[in-house]
Design a protein around this motif. Structure first.
Motif, PDB file in Angstrom:
ATOM      1  N   HIS A  95       0.221   9.990  -8.493  1.00 20.54           N
ATOM      2  CA  HIS A  95       0.543  11.586  -7.912  1.00 20.54           C
ATOM      3  C   HIS A  95      -0.524  12.035  -7.610  1.00 20.54           C
ATOM      4  N   GLY A  96      -0.838  12.652  -5.900  1.00 24.40           N
ATOM      5  CA  GLY A  96      -1.485  12.648  -5.327  1.00 24.40           C
ATOM      6  C   GLY A  96      -2.274  11.179  -4.231  1.00 24.40           C
ATOM      7  N   ALA A  97      -1.509  10.765  -4.221  1.00 23.91           N
ATOM      8  CA  ALA A  97      -2.236   9.597  -3.234  1.00 23.91           C
ATOM      9  C   ALA A  97      -1.854  10.490  -1.531  1.00 23.91           C
ATOM     10  N   ARG A  98      -2.927   9.123  -1.583  1.00 24.98           N
ATOM     11  CA  ARG A  98      -3.296   9.752  -0.011  1.00 24.98           C
ATOM     12  C   ARG A  98      -3.019   8.000   0.960  1.00 24.98           C
ATOM     13  N   ILE A 134     -13.677   9.111   0.574  1.00 22.41           N
ATOM     14  CA  ILE A 134     -13.435   9.316  -0.695  1.00 22.41           C
ATOM     15  C   ILE A 134     -14.232  10.779  -1.706  1.00 22.41           C
ATOM     16  N   ALA A 135     -14.988  11.420  -0.968  1.00 23.73           N
ATOM     17  CA  ALA A 135     -15.184  12.514  -0.921  1.00 23.73           C
ATOM     18  C   ALA A 135     -14.119  13.864  -0.630  1.00 23.73           C
ATOM     19  N   GLN A 136     -13.809  13.365   0.523  1.00 25.56           N
ATOM     20  CA  GLN A 136     -12.189  14.189   0.606  1.00 25.56           C
ATOM     21  C   GLN A 136     -11.071  14.214  -0.789  1.00 25.56           C
ATOM     22  N   HIS A 137     -10.218  13.334  -1.465  1.00 24.79           N
ATOM     23  CA  HIS A 137      -9.926  13.118  -2.335  1.00 24.79           C
ATOM     24  C   HIS A 137     -10.456  13.682  -3.771  1.00 24.79           C
ATOM     25  N   SER A 138     -12.395  13.622  -3.617  1.00 22.58           N
ATOM     26  CA  SER A 138     -12.026  13.873  -4.846  1.00 22.58           C
ATOM     27  C   SER A 138     -13.006  15.195  -4.959  1.00 22.58           C
ATOM     28  N   ARG A 139     -12.811  15.661  -4.419  1.00 21.85           N
ATOM     29  CA  ARG A 139     -12.461  17.347  -3.726  1.00 21.85           C
ATOM     30  C   ARG A 139     -11.111  17.983  -4.779  1.00 21.85           C
ATOM     31  N   GLN A 140     -10.715  17.640  -3.638  1.00 27.74           N
ATOM     32  CA  GLN A 140      -8.738  17.728  -4.518  1.00 27.74           C
ATOM     33  C   GLN A 140      -8.327  18.099  -5.874  1.00 27.74           C
ATOM     34  N   GLY A 141      -9.436  16.889  -6.023  1.00 25.03           N
ATOM     35  CA  GLY A 141      -8.985  17.365  -7.882  1.00 25.03           C
ATOM     36  C   GLY A 141      -7.450  16.460  -8.428  1.00 25.03           C
ATOM     37  N   ALA A 142      -7.538  15.944  -9.669  1.00 26.62           N
ATOM     38  CA  ALA A 142      -6.701  15.914 -10.232  1.00 26.62           C
ATOM     39  C   ALA A 142      -5.427  16.704 -11.379  1.00 26.62           C
ATOM     40  N   PRO A 143      -4.214  17.244 -10.601  1.00 23.45           N
ATOM     41  CA  PRO A 143      -3.918  18.723 -11.956  1.00 23.45           C
ATOM     42  C   PRO A 143      -3.469  18.184 -13.258  1.00 23.45           C
ATOM     43  N   MET A 144      -3.977  18.574 -13.925  1.00 23.85           N
ATOM     44  CA  MET A 144      -3.592  18.007 -15.652  1.00 23.85           C
ATOM     45  C   MET A 144      -2.923  19.196 -16.371  1.00 23.85           C
ATOM     46  N   GLY A 199       1.146  -1.114   0.005  1.00 29.43           N
ATOM     47  CA  GLY A 199       0.053   0.274  -0.210  1.00 29.43           C
ATOM     48  C   GLY A 199       0.940   1.403  -0.131  1.00 29.43           C
ATOM     49  N   ARG A 200       1.730   1.383   0.767  1.00 27.18           N
ATOM     50  CA  ARG A 200       3.011   2.602   0.651  1.00 27.18           C
ATOM     51  C   ARG A 200       3.503   2.708  -0.391  1.00 27.18           C
ATOM     52  N   ALA A 201       4.106   1.556  -0.927  1.00 23.81           N
ATOM     53  CA  ALA A 201       4.749   1.216  -2.628  1.00 23.81           C
ATOM     54  C   ALA A 201       3.411   2.075  -3.580  1.00 23.81           C
ATOM     55  N   THR A 202       2.249   1.969  -3.605  1.00 29.10           N
ATOM     56  CA  THR A 202       1.605   1.880  -4.353  1.00 29.10           C
ATOM     57  C   THR A 202       1.097   3.951  -4.712  1.00 29.10           C
ATOM     58  N   ALA A 203       0.730   3.605  -3.039  1.00 30.20           N
ATOM     59  CA  ALA A 203       0.772   5.399  -3.012  1.00 30.20           C
ATOM     60  C   ALA A 203       1.511   6.629  -3.064  1.00 30.20           C
TER      61      ALA A 203
END
Length: 51
Positions: free
Chosen positions: A15-18, A41-51, A7-11
């Motif tokens: 990019h942007g994973a926590r 999940i909601a917190q993560h989706s609010r952060q958005g992904a950089p383009m 899990g640590r390696a995947t995170a």
């Protein structure tokens, strides 16, 4: 089951994973954790992904 190091390696690789470790959590949703998981999940989706 996979060791927490997976899990640590995947995170680290995504990019942007926590990584959030929930004690006792396995492959099935533990009773009472649905609200916490949805909040994460909601917190993560609010952060958005950089383009």
């Amino acid at each position: 089951m996979i060791d927490i190091s997976g899990g640590r390696a995947t995170a680290h690789a995504v990019h942007g994973a926590r990584l959030v470790v929930i004690p006792g959590m396995g492959h099935h949703f533990a009773p009472g954790l649905l609200d916490r998981l949805l909040d994460l999940i909601a917190q993560h989706s609010r952060q958005g992904a950089p383009m």
